[in-house]
Design a protein around this motif. Sequence first.
Motif, PDB file in Angstrom:
ATOM      1  N   ILE A 166       4.024  18.986 -51.887  1.00 53.38           N
ATOM      2  CA  ILE A 166       4.883  18.406 -53.001  1.00 53.38           C
ATOM      3  C   ILE A 166       5.255  19.315 -53.735  1.00 53.38           C
ATOM      4  O   ILE A 166       6.473  19.441 -54.434  1.00 53.38           O
ATOM      5  CB  ILE A 166       3.889  17.061 -53.420  1.00 53.38           C
ATOM      6  N   GLU A 167       4.079  20.038 -54.216  1.00 47.51           N
ATOM      7  CA  GLU A 167       4.753  21.157 -55.316  1.00 47.51           C
ATOM      8  C   GLU A 167       5.621  22.206 -54.762  1.00 47.51           C
ATOM      9  O   GLU A 167       6.645  22.684 -55.166  1.00 47.51           O
ATOM     10  CB  GLU A 167       3.207  21.944 -55.761  1.00 47.51           C
ATOM     11  N   ARG A 168       5.269  22.804 -53.253  1.00 48.31           N
ATOM     12  CA  ARG A 168       6.246  23.299 -52.864  1.00 48.31           C
ATOM     13  C   ARG A 168       7.770  22.981 -52.599  1.00 48.31           C
ATOM     14  O   ARG A 168       8.550  23.648 -52.964  1.00 48.31           O
ATOM     15  CB  ARG A 168       5.960  23.952 -51.380  1.00 48.31           C
ATOM     16  N   THR A 169       7.762  21.605 -52.177  1.00 49.07           N
ATOM     17  CA  THR A 169       9.131  20.990 -52.142  1.00 49.07           C
ATOM     18  C   THR A 169       9.818  20.908 -53.292  1.00 49.07           C
ATOM     19  O   THR A 169      11.067  21.288 -53.631  1.00 49.07           O
ATOM     20  CB  THR A 169       9.073  19.494 -51.453  1.00 49.07           C
TER      21      THR A 169
ATOM     22  N   GLY B   4      14.028  22.595 -57.099  1.00 49.85           N
ATOM     23  CA  GLY B   4      14.458  22.620 -58.486  1.00 49.85           C
ATOM     24  C   GLY B   4      13.990  21.422 -59.224  1.00 49.85           C
ATOM     25  O   GLY B   4      14.530  21.066 -60.226  1.00 49.85           O
ATOM     26  N   GLY B   5      12.947  20.931 -58.835  1.00 49.13           N
ATOM     27  CA  GLY B   5      12.426  19.404 -59.454  1.00 49.13           C
ATOM     28  C   GLY B   5      12.426  18.364 -58.522  1.00 49.13           C
ATOM     29  O   GLY B   5      12.974  18.555 -57.347  1.00 49.13           O
ATOM     30  N   ALA B   6      12.049  17.157 -58.784  1.00 50.53           N
ATOM     31  CA  ALA B   6      12.221  16.149 -58.589  1.00 50.53           C
ATOM     32  C   ALA B   6      13.596  15.815 -57.813  1.00 50.53           C
ATOM     33  O   ALA B   6      14.571  16.170 -58.535  1.00 50.53           O
ATOM     34  CB  ALA B   6      11.784  14.835 -59.211  1.00 50.53           C
ATOM     35  N   VAL B   7      13.714  15.112 -56.720  1.00 48.08           N
ATOM     36  CA  VAL B   7      15.003  14.950 -55.972  1.00 48.08           C
ATOM     37  C   VAL B   7      15.467  13.394 -56.385  1.00 48.08           C
ATOM     38  O   VAL B   7      14.862  12.479 -56.827  1.00 48.08           O
ATOM     39  CB  VAL B   7      15.214  15.237 -54.733  1.00 48.08           C
TER      40      VAL B   7
END
Length: 434
Positions: free
Chosen positions: A312-315, A320-323
């Motif tokens: 989750i952190e990698r994504t 560039g943040g939550a989608v």
Amino acid sequence: MPVDICSQPHNLLSSMSGTTDTSLTLNSLSLTSALPPTDPDHNNPHNPHSSHNMNKLCRQVSIESPGPGAKNCVFNFFVPIEDTPAMGARIRIVCAGACYRRRDRANSITSMSSVSSELSDYCPSVNSMSSPAHQGIREGSFFPGFEVAGVIESLGSEITEANNRGLRIGQRVIVYPFDETPAGYAELLVVPDLKHVVPIPDSLPMEVAAMLPTGALLAWNAVFKAQAVVTQILSQRAATEPKRKPKILIVGTGGLALWAVRIASYHFATTGADNVDITVASLRDEGFRLATEIKNVSVVQWNECLYEPQLIERTKDVCGGAVDVVIDFGTTSRSLHRSMHCLSKGGVVLISDEVAEKLLPKFSRLSEQYQQEIIAISNGTAEQLAELVELVANKKIEPPPHSVFPCEQAAEVIAKLCNSEIPGRAILRFHDIE
């Protein structure tokens, strides 16, 4: 080739299964139970209870999940093919995309390559609608053949110039999947209404056309829904954050996801909404390579060896943040759970309606807690399919990687798909007309 059985007695065939040998003969086949009854009124056109005549045999390849006491999952046999419906057509299949549908969802269709690594999770045991190859033995069956491209072999007796929708015998076409689509790869496909038949230009290769009716069309519909969400987000941010780009995460690198990222890249650029950041979450190593070949798209690999917080952190780092929007073709609870943790408050997850029935009840409470929405996406319409044909034929949208195999190699193809050994899509060719 279809075999005329008009003059043959109904008991001269005996069924064959559990083999990949396609050199079947009439003396070794039996379809007594499948042939029409001998009632003289059964096929009487004036009898309201009569059904269609079935005066030909047609080779069919059935691909099923192995069951108790059986190791093979690819079977070749002959099935009766009905006469051309009065207002329909009969299609001679040239190419068929390797796809399947869950047997308990009549109009649920998905690319096999999209979820080949998740078969055991995705396909529950289903006792209904057993195959003619192994009646009562198979617990769950794949009956592929819904992504087809071919030529019109015949038109119905009531088709005229006024109602033929511009279609003619010998024309190259694809078939929009309808609810009663016959199951199984076959050399002939009967279509009850011409509204399900979509013409394709000569410039569009048959193997590419065969990928469009299900996987590409579902991806197209998902992108259209994502655009609606993006438009709403841009409107809400116009006053306070006009320069903040919406972020879209596409999960998966099978046929569905590879189509979705290509369609999204084209669609957002041509609709003036090109200020959208697109990221692909790759589920497989070979998918990671395929995704990195697409321009202006970021890629993150979801390596299942890592812990969830790391993924989750990698994504979020790559995005560039939550989608704001996730188009999730991952098909599993784990994939959807991870997607929701990568999604911002008020975000939207799009999943196919094929898996929605299984996943929505599990995640309804979590979506409320996170103030997120999970939306099921249907396969799309015949009109959308015609538009997609034009864009792909004119090379506005490039198809994903694909490989073509003779239909006689169906067993090997399915084995490779299940082991993720075929990049992109797999296509079976029944006839060579090009």
